[in-house]
Design a protein around this motif. Structure first.
Motif, PDB file in Angstrom:
ATOM      1  N   GLU A 312      74.456   6.222 119.474  1.00  0.00           N
ATOM      2  CA  GLU A 312      73.260   5.719 120.147  1.00  0.00           C
ATOM      3  C   GLU A 312      72.100   6.704 120.123  1.00  0.00           C
ATOM      4  N   ASN A 313      72.390   7.989 120.096  1.00  0.00           N
ATOM      5  CA  ASN A 313      71.315   8.987 120.108  1.00  0.00           C
ATOM      6  C   ASN A 313      71.649  10.118 119.139  1.00  0.00           C
ATOM      7  N   PRO A 314      71.607   9.837 117.835  1.00  0.00           N
ATOM      8  CA  PRO A 314      71.985  10.876 116.858  1.00  0.00           C
ATOM      9  C   PRO A 314      71.042  12.075 116.845  1.00  0.00           C
ATOM     10  N   GLU A 315      69.758  11.861 117.131  1.00  0.00           N
ATOM     11  CA  GLU A 315      68.829  12.982 117.138  1.00  0.00           C
ATOM     12  C   GLU A 315      69.200  13.992 118.224  1.00  0.00           C
ATOM     13  N   GLU A 316      69.538  13.499 119.395  1.00  0.00           N
ATOM     14  CA  GLU A 316      69.962  14.386 120.481  1.00  0.00           C
ATOM     15  C   GLU A 316      71.260  15.105 120.117  1.00  0.00           C
ATOM     16  N   PHE A 317      72.189  14.380 119.483  1.00  0.00           N
ATOM     17  CA  PHE A 317      73.460  14.979 119.078  1.00  0.00           C
ATOM     18  C   PHE A 317      73.242  16.126 118.099  1.00  0.00           C
ATOM     19  N   TYR A 318      72.457  15.871 117.059  1.00  0.00           N
ATOM     20  CA  TYR A 318      72.264  16.906 116.033  1.00  0.00           C
ATOM     21  C   TYR A 318      71.369  18.040 116.516  1.00  0.00           C
ATOM     22  N   SER A 319      70.581  17.827 117.559  1.00  0.00           N
ATOM     23  CA  SER A 319      69.802  18.925 118.118  1.00  0.00           C
ATOM     24  C   SER A 319      70.715  19.975 118.746  1.00  0.00           C
ATOM     25  N   HIS A 320      71.923  19.570 119.156  1.00  0.00           N
ATOM     26  CA  HIS A 320      72.934  20.519 119.645  1.00  0.00           C
ATOM     27  C   HIS A 320      73.834  20.978 118.499  1.00  0.00           C
ATOM     28  N   TYR A 321      74.225  20.048 117.645  1.00  0.00           N
ATOM     29  CA  TYR A 321      75.221  20.336 116.615  1.00  0.00           C
ATOM     30  C   TYR A 321      74.756  21.379 115.601  1.00  0.00           C
ATOM     31  N   HIS A 322      73.449  21.515 115.444  1.00  0.00           N
ATOM     32  CA  HIS A 322      72.961  22.471 114.441  1.00  0.00           C
ATOM     33  C   HIS A 322      73.381  23.901 114.762  1.00  0.00           C
ATOM     34  N   LEU A 323      73.755  24.181 116.009  1.00  0.00           N
ATOM     35  CA  LEU A 323      74.205  25.523 116.377  1.00  0.00           C
ATOM     36  C   LEU A 323      75.544  25.874 115.743  1.00  0.00           C
ATOM     37  N   ARG A 324      76.256  24.873 115.215  1.00  0.00           N
ATOM     38  CA  ARG A 324      77.536  25.154 114.561  1.00  0.00           C
ATOM     39  C   ARG A 324      77.378  26.056 113.350  1.00  0.00           C
ATOM     40  N   SER A 325      76.196  26.078 112.749  1.00  0.00           N
ATOM     41  CA  SER A 325      75.981  26.908 111.555  1.00  0.00           C
ATOM     42  C   SER A 325      76.155  28.393 111.848  1.00  0.00           C
ATOM     43  N   ASN A 326      76.140  28.785 113.122  1.00  0.00           N
ATOM     44  CA  ASN A 326      76.311  30.194 113.455  1.00  0.00           C
ATOM     45  C   ASN A 326      77.701  30.705 113.097  1.00  0.00           C
ATOM     46  N   VAL A 327      78.712  29.835 113.139  1.00  0.00           N
ATOM     47  CA  VAL A 327      80.047  30.292 112.778  1.00  0.00           C
ATOM     48  C   VAL A 327      80.133  30.564 111.273  1.00  0.00           C
ATOM     49  N   GLU A 328      79.358  29.838 110.477  1.00  0.00           N
ATOM     50  CA  GLU A 328      79.288  30.134 109.044  1.00  0.00           C
ATOM     51  C   GLU A 328      78.644  31.502 108.825  1.00  0.00           C
ATOM     52  N   THR A 329      77.637  31.831 109.643  1.00  0.00           N
ATOM     53  CA  THR A 329      77.019  33.149 109.567  1.00  0.00           C
ATOM     54  C   THR A 329      78.029  34.234 109.916  1.00  0.00           C
ATOM     55  N   THR A 330      78.887  33.966 110.887  1.00  0.00           N
ATOM     56  CA  THR A 330      79.911  34.931 111.283  1.00  0.00           C
ATOM     57  C   THR A 330      80.835  35.253 110.117  1.00  0.00           C
ATOM     58  N   PHE A 331      81.344  34.222 109.454  1.00  0.00           N
ATOM     59  CA  PHE A 331      82.225  34.456 108.306  1.00  0.00           C
ATOM     60  C   PHE A 331      81.489  35.182 107.188  1.00  0.00           C
ATOM     61  N   SER A 332      80.250  34.826 106.966  1.00  0.00           N
ATOM     62  CA  SER A 332      79.470  35.489 105.924  1.00  0.00           C
ATOM     63  C   SER A 332      79.314  36.975 106.215  1.00  0.00           C
ATOM     64  N   CYS A 333      79.048  37.321 107.472  1.00  0.00           N
ATOM     65  CA  CYS A 333      78.894  38.733 107.842  1.00  0.00           C
ATOM     66  C   CYS A 333      80.199  39.498 107.665  1.00  0.00           C
ATOM     67  N   ILE A 334      81.326  38.889 108.056  1.00  0.00           N
ATOM     68  CA  ILE A 334      82.620  39.553 107.927  1.00  0.00           C
ATOM     69  C   ILE A 334      82.918  39.868 106.469  1.00  0.00           C
ATOM     70  N   LYS A 335      82.731  38.876 105.596  1.00  0.00           N
ATOM     71  CA  LYS A 335      83.084  39.058 104.197  1.00  0.00           C
ATOM     72  C   LYS A 335      82.110  39.984 103.474  1.00  0.00           C
ATOM     73  N   GLU A 336      80.855  39.952 103.877  1.00  0.00           N
ATOM     74  CA  GLU A 336      79.877  40.830 103.234  1.00  0.00           C
ATOM     75  C   GLU A 336      80.056  42.274 103.666  1.00  0.00           C
ATOM     76  N   LYS A 337      80.366  42.492 104.934  1.00  0.00           N
ATOM     77  CA  LYS A 337      80.451  43.856 105.457  1.00  0.00           C
ATOM     78  C   LYS A 337      81.822  44.474 105.230  1.00  0.00           C
ATOM     79  N   LEU A 338      82.895  43.695 105.413  1.00  0.00           N
ATOM     80  CA  LEU A 338      84.249  44.238 105.372  1.00  0.00           C
ATOM     81  C   LEU A 338      85.075  43.726 104.202  1.00  0.00           C
ATOM     82  N   GLY A 339      84.513  42.858 103.391  1.00  0.00           N
ATOM     83  CA  GLY A 339      85.226  42.394 102.204  1.00  0.00           C
ATOM     84  C   GLY A 339      86.020  41.124 102.461  1.00  0.00           C
ATOM     85  N   GLU A 340      86.207  40.347 101.399  1.00  0.00           N
ATOM     86  CA  GLU A 340      86.935  39.082 101.486  1.00  0.00           C
ATOM     87  C   GLU A 340      88.402  39.224 101.126  1.00  0.00           C
ATOM     88  N   THR A 341      88.763  40.254 100.369  1.00  0.00           N
ATOM     89  CA  THR A 341      90.120  40.411  99.864  1.00  0.00           C
ATOM     90  C   THR A 341      90.939  41.309 100.777  1.00  0.00           C
TER      91      THR A 341
END
Length: 395
Positions: A312-341
């Motif tokens: 019923e209100n997808p705009e309101e939903f995605y205005s909150h959901y966009h914060l999920r991208s921060n967990v992708e940033t977390t993984f990116s920082c871990i692998k860039e700083k400390l390695g993926e292997t």
């Protein structure tokens, strides 16, 4: 003569009709092209609105404090944060010492004992340095000369320590302890998983059938704060493990330290028991539904409520959901700083090494938050419940 004139007139009329039909078809194509262009622009605006929050104000980074945090990271983590965390972690492990090999500096009979505090420090420091055991031996001697540890262990002692199955639960507890300083800041969390490559490969089948050789992966399921990207809890599983089953355990352990208000996850975590678990604890869960999902509750009122809010209100939903991208940033920082292997060979050691990697990352986040948000580390402020990884949350 009259017959030929009639034929010419009919032919001209036919030509005019064909020309009019071509003009009409051309006009129709232009109108359809304009309509399609308008529809594409409208769709693009809707997609952009889904992933952006118009009410969110741009926060300007304090570059002076950020630069200071980055410059002092290594020294502050090695000299201050890691020793304090390992001291608390050793106390929670108990008074038992660990048999280990030392650089020959023995006194008296028998093999000397290695303190839990020292071996915890050296194991995490070795992973933080992103170097193999032999190459990190000089680093251990350096921190011994700085009186940070009592005695530098033999490089094999670290490998033996990481190969202990009973160490895993203590490393997971230390990971949660390392997030304690930021408990006043975080109220919104994102849950996701990502793979970390090991040095093992598939064995006989690729050689037999001449297919591409693939690495074996471990998957880290984490809960991460969206403000500082601190990892509040994590669980390590096989690379093909399901995501949906880890949601409740990660969120439940996070709630023991943090006051959670909202949680975000992708479609892989959509399930009635996950939504009901969050709603029963007064947490707003923002998880998108699949196209095939319907609003039937089937014993879960949270499913019906979440589906109504999503449709019923997808705009309101995605205005909150966009914060999920921060967990992708977390993984990116871990692998860039400390390695993926992961450098360890055995699975138990790989799991423990990955926990050490996450602990080291958390300490870098705490170091930055001390300057950016003026927090002070206190790893004893909450009496955490230490559980084995096998004790999952109730369904």
């Amino acid at each position: 003569m009259s017959i030929s004139i009639t034929i010419d007139q009919s032919y001209e009329r036919l030509l005019r009709m064909k020309k009019a039909a071509r003009m009409k078809e051309k006009l129709h194509r232009e109108q359809m092209r304009e309509a399609n262009q308008i529809a594409r622009e409208k769709q693009a605006q809707e997609e952009k609105a889904k992933h952006t929050n118009p009410s969110r104000e741009h926060v300007r980074r304090d570059w002076a404090r950020y630069n200071e945090a980055e410059v002092r990271e290594h020294q502050h983590v090695i000299k201050v944060l890691l020793p304090e965390l390992c001291k608390v972690g050793a106390e929670r492990m108990g008074d038992s010492s660990i048999d280990a090999e030392y650089i020959p500096q023995k006194t008296g009979r028998g093999r000397p004992k290695l303190k839990n505090e020292d071996i915890l420090y050296c194991a995490i420091l070795k992973v933080y340095s992103n170097r193999a055991s032999r190459y990190s031996a000089g680093l251990m001697e350096m921190v011994e000369n700085m009186s940070i540890i009592n005695r530098a262990p033999h490089f094999n002692a670290i490998s033996k320590f990481l190969n202990r199955e009973d160490v895993t639960v203590h490393l997971r507890d230390m990971l949660r302890l390392s997030a304690l300083p930021l408990s006043p800041l975080e109220t919104k969390f994102a849950i996701d998983s990502s793979g970390f490559r090991t040095t093992a490969y598939n064995s006989w089948m690729p050689e037999k059938h001449r297919v591409k050789v693939k690495n074996v992966w471990l998957k880290a399921h984490i809960a991460s704060g969206v403000l500082t990207n601190i990892i509040t809890d994590a669980k390590i599983t096989d690379g093909n493990a399901s995501d949906v089953l880890e949601f409740r355990e990660l969120l439940g352990n996070t709630m023991e330290i943090f006051d959670a208000a909202e949680v975000y996850a992708d479609k892989g975590y959509i399930a009635r028991y996950n939504l009901q678990f969050a709603e029963d604890r007064d947490i707003a869960a923002f998880i998108p539904f699949r196209k095939s999902d319907r609003s039937l509750a089937r014993g879960s009122p949270a499913w019906y409520h979440a589906h109504q809010r999503f449709t019923e209100n997808p705009e309101e939903f995605y205005s909150h959901y966009h914060l999920r991208s921060n967990v992708e940033t977390t993984f990116s920082c871990i692998k860039e700083k400390l390695g993926e292997t992961l450098k360890s060979k055995n699975k138990c050691a790989q799991i423990n090494e990955l926990y050490c990697k996450l602990i080291a990352y958390n300490l870098t986040v705490v170091n930055k938050a001390m300057l950016m948000y003026e927090v002070q580390p206190d790893f004893l402020s909450v009496n955490l419940r230490v559980e084995n990884d096998s004790n999952a949350a109730e369904v």
